[in-house]
Design a protein around this motif. Structure first.
Motif, PDB file in Angstrom:
ATOM      1  N   ASN A   1       0.797  -1.232   0.000  1.00 36.72           N
ATOM      2  CA  ASN A   1       0.000   0.000   0.000  1.00 36.72           C
ATOM      3  C   ASN A   1       0.827   1.277   0.000  1.00 36.72           C
ATOM      4  N   GLU A   2       2.134   1.177  -0.183  1.00 33.40           N
ATOM      5  CA  GLU A   2       2.954   2.374  -0.345  1.00 33.40           C
ATOM      6  C   GLU A   2       3.289   2.538  -1.820  1.00 33.40           C
ATOM      7  N   ILE A   3       3.021   3.703  -2.370  1.00 26.37           N
ATOM      8  CA  ILE A   3       3.352   3.966  -3.767  1.00 26.37           C
ATOM      9  C   ILE A   3       4.865   4.061  -3.907  1.00 26.37           C
ATOM     10  N   VAL A   4       5.440   3.188  -4.719  1.00 26.87           N
ATOM     11  CA  VAL A   4       6.883   3.176  -4.902  1.00 26.87           C
ATOM     12  C   VAL A   4       7.295   3.634  -6.300  1.00 26.87           C
ATOM     13  N   ALA A   5       6.359   3.658  -7.238  1.00 26.45           N
ATOM     14  CA  ALA A   5       6.718   4.070  -8.598  1.00 26.45           C
ATOM     15  C   ALA A   5       5.468   4.493  -9.352  1.00 26.45           C
ATOM     16  N   ARG A   6       5.658   5.381 -10.304  1.00 30.02           N
ATOM     17  CA  ARG A   6       4.590   5.796 -11.218  1.00 30.02           C
ATOM     18  C   ARG A   6       5.168   5.892 -12.609  1.00 30.02           C
ATOM     19  N   THR A   7       4.607   5.162 -13.539  1.00 35.37           N
ATOM     20  CA  THR A   7       5.084   5.256 -14.910  1.00 35.37           C
ATOM     21  C   THR A   7       4.623   6.567 -15.535  1.00 35.37           C
ATOM     22  N   ALA A   8       5.189   6.881 -16.634  1.00 29.73           N
ATOM     23  CA  ALA A   8       4.739   8.048 -17.377  1.00 29.73           C
ATOM     24  C   ALA A   8       3.397   7.752 -18.046  1.00 29.73           C
ATOM     25  N   THR A   9       2.685   8.808 -18.394  1.00 29.74           N
ATOM     26  CA  THR A   9       1.398   8.680 -19.084  1.00 29.74           C
ATOM     27  C   THR A   9       1.624   8.505 -20.585  1.00 29.74           C
ATOM     28  N   VAL A  10       0.938   7.537 -21.163  1.00 25.27           N
ATOM     29  CA  VAL A  10       0.943   7.347 -22.614  1.00 25.27           C
ATOM     30  C   VAL A  10      -0.376   7.904 -23.126  1.00 25.27           C
ATOM     31  N   TRP A  11      -0.322   8.993 -23.866  1.00 27.50           N
ATOM     32  CA  TRP A  11      -1.524   9.735 -24.234  1.00 27.50           C
ATOM     33  C   TRP A  11      -2.267   9.072 -25.389  1.00 27.50           C
ATOM     34  N   ARG A  12      -3.591   9.038 -25.233  1.00 25.76           N
ATOM     35  CA  ARG A  12      -4.511   8.573 -26.272  1.00 25.76           C
ATOM     36  C   ARG A  12      -4.085   7.222 -26.860  1.00 25.76           C
ATOM     37  N   ASN A  13      -4.056   6.205 -25.989  1.00 24.36           N
ATOM     38  CA  ASN A  13      -3.601   4.890 -26.434  1.00 24.36           C
ATOM     39  C   ASN A  13      -4.243   3.806 -25.570  1.00 24.36           C
ATOM     40  N   LEU A  14      -4.885   2.865 -26.207  1.00 20.98           N
ATOM     41  CA  LEU A  14      -5.492   1.749 -25.482  1.00 20.98           C
ATOM     42  C   LEU A  14      -4.589   0.526 -25.436  1.00 20.98           C
ATOM     43  N   ASN A  15      -3.470   0.585 -26.130  1.00 19.77           N
ATOM     44  CA  ASN A  15      -2.455  -0.476 -26.090  1.00 19.77           C
ATOM     45  C   ASN A  15      -1.103   0.167 -25.809  1.00 19.77           C
ATOM     46  N   PRO A  16      -0.934   0.753 -24.631  1.00 17.39           N
ATOM     47  CA  PRO A  16       0.252   1.567 -24.362  1.00 17.39           C
ATOM     48  C   PRO A  16       1.506   0.722 -24.150  1.00 17.39           C
ATOM     49  N   PHE A  17       2.640   1.308 -24.474  1.00 16.84           N
ATOM     50  CA  PHE A  17       3.944   0.707 -24.181  1.00 16.84           C
ATOM     51  C   PHE A  17       4.689   1.636 -23.226  1.00 16.84           C
ATOM     52  N   TRP A  18       5.124   1.084 -22.091  1.00 18.89           N
ATOM     53  CA  TRP A  18       5.892   1.867 -21.127  1.00 18.89           C
ATOM     54  C   TRP A  18       7.365   1.451 -21.114  1.00 18.89           C
ATOM     55  N   GLY A  19       7.639   0.188 -20.933  1.00 23.25           N
ATOM     56  CA  GLY A  19       9.007  -0.313 -20.907  1.00 23.25           C
ATOM     57  C   GLY A  19       9.831   0.196 -19.735  1.00 23.25           C
ATOM     58  N   GLU A  20       9.172   0.590 -18.656  1.00 20.48           N
ATOM     59  CA  GLU A  20       9.889   1.154 -17.514  1.00 20.48           C
ATOM     60  C   GLU A  20      10.207   0.059 -16.500  1.00 20.48           C
ATOM     61  N   GLU A  21      11.438   0.060 -16.010  1.00 20.81           N
ATOM     62  CA  GLU A  21      11.863  -0.964 -15.066  1.00 20.81           C
ATOM     63  C   GLU A  21      12.393  -0.319 -13.789  1.00 20.81           C
ATOM     64  N   TYR A  22      12.204  -1.033 -12.697  1.00 20.44           N
ATOM     65  CA  TYR A  22      12.579  -0.531 -11.378  1.00 20.44           C
ATOM     66  C   TYR A  22      13.154  -1.682 -10.559  1.00 20.44           C
ATOM     67  N   THR A  23      14.030  -1.324  -9.633  1.00 24.98           N
ATOM     68  CA  THR A  23      14.526  -2.267  -8.646  1.00 24.98           C
ATOM     69  C   THR A  23      14.298  -1.669  -7.272  1.00 24.98           C
ATOM     70  N   LEU A  24      13.645  -2.435  -6.402  1.00 21.51           N
ATOM     71  CA  LEU A  24      13.371  -1.990  -5.039  1.00 21.51           C
ATOM     72  C   LEU A  24      14.243  -2.766  -4.070  1.00 21.51           C
ATOM     73  N   HIS A  25      14.859  -2.052  -3.143  1.00 17.27           N
ATOM     74  CA  HIS A  25      15.587  -2.684  -2.054  1.00 17.27           C
ATOM     75  C   HIS A  25      14.666  -2.711  -0.840  1.00 17.27           C
ATOM     76  N   LEU A  26      14.389  -3.922  -0.340  1.00 18.39           N
ATOM     77  CA  LEU A  26      13.407  -4.092   0.734  1.00 18.39           C
ATOM     78  C   LEU A  26      14.016  -4.933   1.861  1.00 18.39           C
ATOM     79  N   PRO A  27      14.917  -4.365   2.645  1.00 18.82           N
ATOM     80  CA  PRO A  27      15.534  -5.152   3.723  1.00 18.82           C
ATOM     81  C   PRO A  27      14.533  -5.704   4.715  1.00 18.82           C
ATOM     82  N   MET A  28      13.373  -5.039   4.883  1.00 16.93           N
ATOM     83  CA  MET A  28      12.371  -5.494   5.840  1.00 16.93           C
ATOM     84  C   MET A  28      11.361  -6.464   5.219  1.00 16.93           C
TER      85      MET A  28
END
Length: 806
Positions: free
Chosen positions: A36-63
């Motif tokens: 329930n904590e927001i860790v990432a938000r992709t960019a908006t792909v305008w006017r597209n019902l089949n959007p491509f983001w291709g964004e990748e993230y790595t989270l470090h979660l020691p807990m």
């Protein structure tokens, strides 16, 4: 010893999303939440019902964590953004896929009244007797259990548990407790058939709606006592699909002394090279690592050798292996080998500030101007060209002529910035390119291959660094959002041209895109400038260049992050909300968080990093403001102080949260809980408690950080990942070891080999050296495996911690 949990995810694309706008389309983006904590938000792909983001993230979660959720939203310029759907993945499901998840997953509908956040502490275990199987459940405590409805006011909760038997759907209900804030404690035991548990919320004169559910797998409960905090989840339905890549890595990080033999063995490959480059431990690591894991292996090796001050010799070693194995200069560094991946990751780790300094001004200009540019006659839209001229639509030739001039202008700015950046390029990058230049020149000395030594460098610098950043600035943190359709097309044309320049025009005129021909004169004129630039780039004294990177450990004088934020005035409690925030310029280093009225202001206020004890988000209803965070500090007298800061968007908020958490992650006495709201009008806005000093109602997430190029080096974690890859390839290593240690089976092996002649030419001394190198590597792997097993036994003997408090 520590546990390290890394969660890698890539939001690839969506398909068949529903239209949320009156235009018959949507403007989708994704919000990613961990517990329930927001860790990432992709960019908006305008006017597209089949959007491509291709964004990748790595989270470090020691807990650790319980749940990973992806929410697909439709951005609206007026009013609230619409929710399209979500995907929720529990930790157990992700862990059950050791190689990761890479597939299309259906979206589920989101009902605000069924969205739940919070955790419940349970002790569960299964008892088998001769007659039947029993589940014993001990319900101890709940915290921050609330529905995510868009309303405020007093929440009065009662919790009903429903036990469901899988086959007959029989139920046993038990009303446990009533409390106001969504957090409570009660005691009691229940015994029932194995099933799922559903908390309910009471509504007057109507059937109570389900608030969510908690589930455990029977197999997990039978192995161990299932005690701990369980995340409450909402209910699901199907809608749309997302293509996701998710991979969870949970490692036990041993003390440094256990990894030292492995690091030394890998370093010996480059410090004390052998005559045969294929018998070193590094060469064997490349042989046993899979193509899918090669990028991660390359990143870890680059960081290990950066920490050892041996990055340049390491790159020289892998590049030399690649060059000596290549017979056709046209295929040099074209594959995804360890050499090419290592150079890519090296440039990202060391050269990202350089990339930003060179390209960001031009990229910002392109985004702001949003010019219509098109050279392909098949794609020219004359209706879009009306904005170019006030006299009406232009002809196709006029559009091409206008586009050509705009492209030349942008390209001139880009090439001037690159060619004039010799002094900005990190010296360690220049030395690596210098050695690469020499290796290629020695391997291909013929006059016909004069350009190969230049193409080898420009192939990395232009084709794998500058051109991809121009094509997708969002993925290189040059912009917060993806480009719109018009700007994206302009960036594509610019990236294609920069690639042609980086190839020194070797493939000019041979492609299918002959409509790019008007740019050929500009490309040819730039080639000589690029050669001169590369000559200057490698004109560096390699003896006096230090490889010590500031990010090995954050140096006190290094600014980790800086920029304008809005700080809330501590004395402005009685003012209207918008008057309580003041714009201030912030600097973050490993020692202090400072701020002043402007970057040039002489007077600064500073907070020592060591006093930070929590860095958390703030609920929007606390101040009726979005994108806010709180920094909690403790003074010398032990008094807590809270600073509230507002960011301009959720991406900036995530970046600042992650940066401050990284700088303070080793602080002592970090707070286990906090209030996500604010204390206003005599009570907390989150839990409605009137005691200002009451314990926080939400678990802190101070250990959750985003991984990026600016991460400090962690040699133990990097070495652990390399060990894990070697462990996966141990059988292959043993086969190689046994193959060379058993001469009696040599004829049979040669019959099975695809390279019989090469094996016959190898001398016994080569076989002995290769056998000895493999044996050393296997011994190191075995020692590390024994160390992990010893720590596991010690943990089992000590037993789990039965305390249920956070």
């Amino acid at each position: 010893m520590a546990r390290n949990t890394s969660l890698y995810f890539r939001v690839v694309e969506g398909r068949n999303l529903p239209a949320k706008d009156v235009s018959g389309s949507s403007d989708p983006y994704c919000i990613v939440k961990v517990d329930n904590e927001i860790v990432a938000r992709t960019a908006t792909v305008w006017r597209n019902l089949n959007p491509f983001w291709g964004e990748e993230y790595t989270l470090h979660l020691p807990m650790g964590f319980h749940n990973l959720a992806f929410y697909v939203m439709d951005e609206d310029t007026i009013g609230h953004d619409d929710v399209i759907g979500k995907i929720s993945l529990c930790r157990e499901y992700i862990s059950s896929h050791p190689k990761g998840i890479d597939s299309w997953i259906n979206l589920t509908r989101v009902d605000p009244d069924e969205e739940v956040q919070g955790e419940i502490y349970l002790e569960l275990h299964v008892v088998d007797n001769q007659q039947r199987r029993m589940l014993h459940c001990h319900v101890l405590e709940a915290r921050l259990l609330r529905r995510l409805a868009f309303h405020t006011g007093t929440r009065c909760w009662s919790l009903t548990w429903t036990w469901r038997q899988t086959r007959c759907q029989s139920r046993l209900k038990c009303l446990l407790s009533v409390w106001r804030s969504g957090t409570g404690t009660w005691w009691g035991r229940m015994t029932s058939w194995v099933g799922s548990r559903s908390p309910w919320t009471p509504y007057r004169n109507s059937r109570p709606p389900k608030a969510g559910f908690v589930c455990c797998r029977l197999a997990m409960l039978r192995k161990t006592l299932g005690h701990g905090w369980r995340c409450a989840c909402g209910y699901r339905g199907k809608l749309g699909a997302l293509r996701l890549t998710v991979r969870l890595c949970e490692d036990r990080i041993l003390p440094s002394m256990y990894y030292q033999p492995l690091v030394e063995l890998l370093a010996d490959s480059i410090v004390s090279p052998t005559e045969e480059e294929s018998i070193t431990p590094l060469a064997m690591l490349e042989e046993v690592s899979s193509v899918e894991s090669r990028q991660e292996v390359a990143m870890k090796l680059v960081k290990i050798f950066l920490g050892q001050g041996l990055a340049v010799p390491f790159l020289d070693y892998v590049n030399m292996r690649e060059v000596t194995r290549t017979t056709d200069p046209n295929t040099l560094f074209r594959s995804n080998s360890l050499a090419s991946k290592s150079m890519e990751q090296f440039m990202k780790v060391v050269g990202m500030p350089y990339l930003h300094g060179v390209l960001k001004p031009v990229i910002n200009q392109i985004f702001e101007e949003k010019r219509y540019i098109e050279l392909d006659p098949c794609k020219i839209d004359l209706n879009r060209s009306r904005k170019i001229s006030f006299k009406g639509s232009l002809s196709e030739d006029q559009v091409r002529e206008s586009s050509l001039e705009l492209l030349k202008g942008y390209l001139s700015d880009i090439m001037d910035a690159i060619i004039g950046s010799v002094d900005q390029c990190p010296p360690v990058m220049r030395v690596a390119f210098k050695q690469l230049h020499k290796r290629v020149e020695d391997q291909f000395p013929e006059p016909a291959n004069e350009d190969v030594k230049y193409v080898a460098i420009s192939g990395y610098l232009f084709l794998r660094f500058f051109a991809p950043a121009i094509l997708t600035p969002k993925l290189f943190n040059l912009r917060d959002h993806h480009a719109d359709t018009r700007t994206s097309r302009s960036l594509l044309l610019l990236a294609k041209t920069v690639q042609s320049i980086g190839n020194l025009g070797l493939q000019l005129g041979h492609g299918k895109e002959q409509w790019m021909a008007p740019l050929h004169p500009f490309i040819l004129q730039s080639i000589s400038r690029v050669r001169d630039f590369l000559d200057q780039l490698i004109d560096v004294d390699s003896e006096n260049v230090s490889e010590a990177q500031p990010r090995t450990l954050f140096h006190p004088s290094v600014t980790i992050k800086e920029g304008y934020l809005h700080k809330r005035k501590a004395e402005g409690m009685g003012l209207v909300t918008r008057f309580t925030f003041r714009k201030r310029y912030f600097w973050l280093s490993s020692e202090t968080l400072s701020y002043s009225k402007s970057p040039d202001w002489q007077v600064r206020s500073s907070i020592p990093i060591q006093r930070i004890c929590a860095v958390e988000r703030v609920d929007e209803n606390a101040f009726q403001q979005a994108h806010m965070m709180q920094i909690m500090t403790k003074d010398n007298e032990g008094q807590l102080h809270t600073m509230y800061i507002q960011c301009k968007n959720v991406n900036e908020l995530n970046q600042w949260l992650s940066a401050i958490r990284k700088a303070s992650i080793y602080n002592e006495r970090m707070l286990p809980s906090c209030h996500p709201g604010a204390f206003r009008n005599g009570r907390w806005t989150c839990c409605l408690q009137s005691d200002r000093a009451v314990r926080g109602c939400s678990r802190t997430h101070s250990a959750v950080t985003l991984g990026d190029w600016s991460d400090p080096l962690d040699p133990d974690a990097e070495a652990q990942m390399v060990y894990r890859q070697l462990l996966l390839g141990r059988d292959k290593l043993r086969k190689t070891y046994l193959e060379f240690s058993d001469p009696g089976t040599a004829p049979e092996r040669e019959e099975r080999s695809c390279d019989i002649s090469a094996k016959q030419e190898r001398s016994p001394s080569f076989q002995d050296r290769r056998m000895a190198a493999a044996a050393r590597l296997l011994d190191v792997i075995q020692d590390l495996e024994r160390a992990h097993q010893a720590f596991e036994r010690r943990e089992r003997e000590e037993g789990p911690n039965h305390s249920h408090h956070p």
